[in-house]
Design an enzyme around this catalytic site. Structure first.
Site, PDB file in Angstrom:
ATOM      1  N   LYS A 147      -9.734  94.703  -6.399  1.00 59.05           N
ATOM      2  CA  LYS A 147      -9.556  95.750  -7.040  1.00 59.05           C
ATOM      3  C   LYS A 147     -10.844  96.738  -6.781  1.00 59.05           C
ATOM      4  O   LYS A 147     -11.086  97.886  -7.243  1.00 59.05           O
ATOM      5  CB  LYS A 147      -9.469  95.802  -8.664  1.00 59.05           C
ATOM      6  CG  LYS A 147      -8.336  94.694  -8.850  1.00 59.05           C
ATOM      7  CD  LYS A 147      -8.238  94.475 -10.359  1.00 59.05           C
ATOM      8  CE  LYS A 147      -7.322  93.429 -11.091  1.00 59.05           C
ATOM      9  NZ  LYS A 147      -7.831  92.069 -10.681  1.00 59.05           N
TER      10      LYS A 147
ATOM     11  N   ASP B  68     -21.928  91.262   0.221  1.00 64.11           N
ATOM     12  CA  ASP B  68     -23.163  90.343   0.021  1.00 64.11           C
ATOM     13  C   ASP B  68     -23.424  89.264   0.758  1.00 64.11           C
ATOM     14  O   ASP B  68     -24.107  89.466   1.863  1.00 64.11           O
ATOM     15  CB  ASP B  68     -22.644  89.825  -1.437  1.00 64.11           C
ATOM     16  CG  ASP B  68     -23.494  89.105  -2.323  1.00 64.11           C
ATOM     17  OD1 ASP B  68     -25.059  89.475  -2.061  1.00 64.11           O
ATOM     18  OD2 ASP B  68     -23.334  88.075  -2.869  1.00 64.11           O
TER      19      ASP B  68
ATOM     20  N   ASP C 143     -17.320  94.700 -10.903  1.00 63.40           N
ATOM     21  CA  ASP C 143     -16.973  94.059 -12.259  1.00 63.40           C
ATOM     22  C   ASP C 143     -17.852  92.809 -12.587  1.00 63.40           C
ATOM     23  O   ASP C 143     -18.436  92.266 -11.775  1.00 63.40           O
ATOM     24  CB  ASP C 143     -15.665  93.648 -12.394  1.00 63.40           C
ATOM     25  CG  ASP C 143     -15.231  92.472 -11.392  1.00 63.40           C
ATOM     26  OD1 ASP C 143     -15.520  92.483 -10.184  1.00 63.40           O
ATOM     27  OD2 ASP C 143     -14.885  91.346 -12.217  1.00 63.40           O
TER      28      ASP C 143
HETATM   29  P1  IMP Z   1     -19.400  88.457  -0.336  1.00 64.37           P
HETATM   30  O1  IMP Z   1     -20.477  87.353  -0.802  1.00 64.37           O
HETATM   31  O2  IMP Z   1     -20.212  89.331   0.621  1.00 64.37           O
HETATM   32  O3  IMP Z   1     -18.162  87.456   0.203  1.00 64.37           O
HETATM   33  O4  IMP Z   1     -19.040  89.153  -1.523  1.00 64.37           O
HETATM   34  C1  IMP Z   1     -17.837  88.973  -2.043  1.00 64.37           C
HETATM   35  C2  IMP Z   1     -17.513  89.857  -3.425  1.00 64.37           C
HETATM   36  O5  IMP Z   1     -18.359  89.305  -4.555  1.00 64.37           O
HETATM   37  C3  IMP Z   1     -17.559  91.163  -3.372  1.00 64.37           C
HETATM   38  O6  IMP Z   1     -16.523  91.705  -2.960  1.00 64.37           O
HETATM   39  C4  IMP Z   1     -17.553  91.560  -4.742  1.00 64.37           C
HETATM   40  O7  IMP Z   1     -16.190  91.374  -5.498  1.00 64.37           O
HETATM   41  C5  IMP Z   1     -18.283  90.288  -5.336  1.00 64.37           C
HETATM   42  N1  IMP Z   1     -19.812  90.647  -5.668  1.00 64.37           N
HETATM   43  C6  IMP Z   1     -20.684  90.065  -4.991  1.00 64.37           C
HETATM   44  N2  IMP Z   1     -21.930  90.535  -5.481  1.00 64.37           N
HETATM   45  C7  IMP Z   1     -21.696  91.484  -6.799  1.00 64.37           C
HETATM   46  C8  IMP Z   1     -22.276  92.014  -8.057  1.00 64.37           C
HETATM   47  O8  IMP Z   1     -23.507  92.183  -7.750  1.00 64.37           O
HETATM   48  N3  IMP Z   1     -21.284  92.256  -8.722  1.00 64.37           N
HETATM   49  C9  IMP Z   1     -20.034  92.237  -8.831  1.00 64.37           C
HETATM   50  N4  IMP Z   1     -19.480  91.710  -8.028  1.00 64.37           N
HETATM   51  C10 IMP Z   1     -20.109  91.262  -6.720  1.00 64.37           C
HETATM   52 MG    MG Z   2     -15.093  90.795  -8.579  1.00 64.39          MG
END
Ligand code: IMP
Ligand code: MG
Length: 186
Positions: free
Chosen positions: A44, A101, A157
């Site tokens: 979302k 991230d 979130d």
């Molecule tokens: P990835 O580590 O790049 O796979 O990040 C995946 C998901 O982690 C993102 O799409 C967010 O939903 C969640 N996420 C990562 N960092 C944050 C943050 O600082 N706040 C909220 N959600 C986060």
């Molecule tokens: Mg999330």
């Protein structure tokens, strides 16, 4: 400003966010001038960003959404929980993310979408936290680079809360890993 106690500090105000989205939308409109563009949002988190971006883009856009869920507990172990409604074959596709991230989620989505034969495929993210990147992904459009702190707002979130904040804010660390407190009682 009415700021809940769970918020430590505001990184980007609502005005800064909307101004920056306007700038990035102008870049996108220029890049895809004369072509239809499909924006794909990841439910979302990217809904708020996607709708603001779509309104600011001047080239014709279509939108579609998918949802992912994690499994296995390891980073990047994600699968599609709700797929797109329409094919993306031969279309110019922009994957719209709330945050990149570690890069695991984005890489998985990029590989999955690339396998469906889009004409072009690029990433646009509201927030980019390159200091935590583990797998490299090509981010074509980004609004903001952020520090290594957990943030909420503009779709992001903590335990499904705070997505509707108009600004991007750092969570107060003493509230993380606790049940979110009711601001009325805090
Ligand atoms: P990835 O580590 O790049 O796979 O990040 C995946 C998901 O982690 C993102 O799409 C967010 O939903 C969640 N996420 C990562 N960092 C944050 C943050 O600082 N706040 C909220 N959600 C986060
Ligand atoms: Mg999330």
């Amino acid at each position: 400003m009415n700021q809940p106690p769970e918020i430590e500090r505001i990184l980007f105000t609502e005005e800064q966010v909307s101004q920056r989205i306007g700038e990035v939308a102008a870049e996108i409109s220029e890049k895809f001038r004369g072509r239809d563009l499909k924006l794909i949002g990841v439910l979302k988190g990217s809904v708020f960003f996607l709708t603001a971006l779509a309104r600011a883009i001047s080239t014709p856009v279509k939108i579609d959404f998918l949802a992912i869920s994690s499994f296995g507990g390891a980073p990047g172990m994600v699968r599609i929980a709700k797929d797109l409604d329409e094919p993306i074959e031969d279309q110019d596709v922009l994957l719209v993310e709330d945050i990149v991230d570690t890069g695991f989620t984005t890489r998985y989505l990029l590989q999955t979408l690339a396998g469906r034969g889009p004409r072009s495929l690029a990433i646009c993210t509201l927030l980019d936290r390159t200091v935590r990147r583990i797998v490299q992904v090509p981010v074509a459009f980004r609004c903001f680079e952020i520090p290594d702190r957990f943030v909420v707002g503009c779709g992001l979130d903590y335990k499904q809360l705070y997505r509707n904040l108009g600004y991007v804010a750092v969570m107060n660390p003493s509230y993380l890993n606790q049940a979110p407190l009711n601001p009325e009682k805090a």
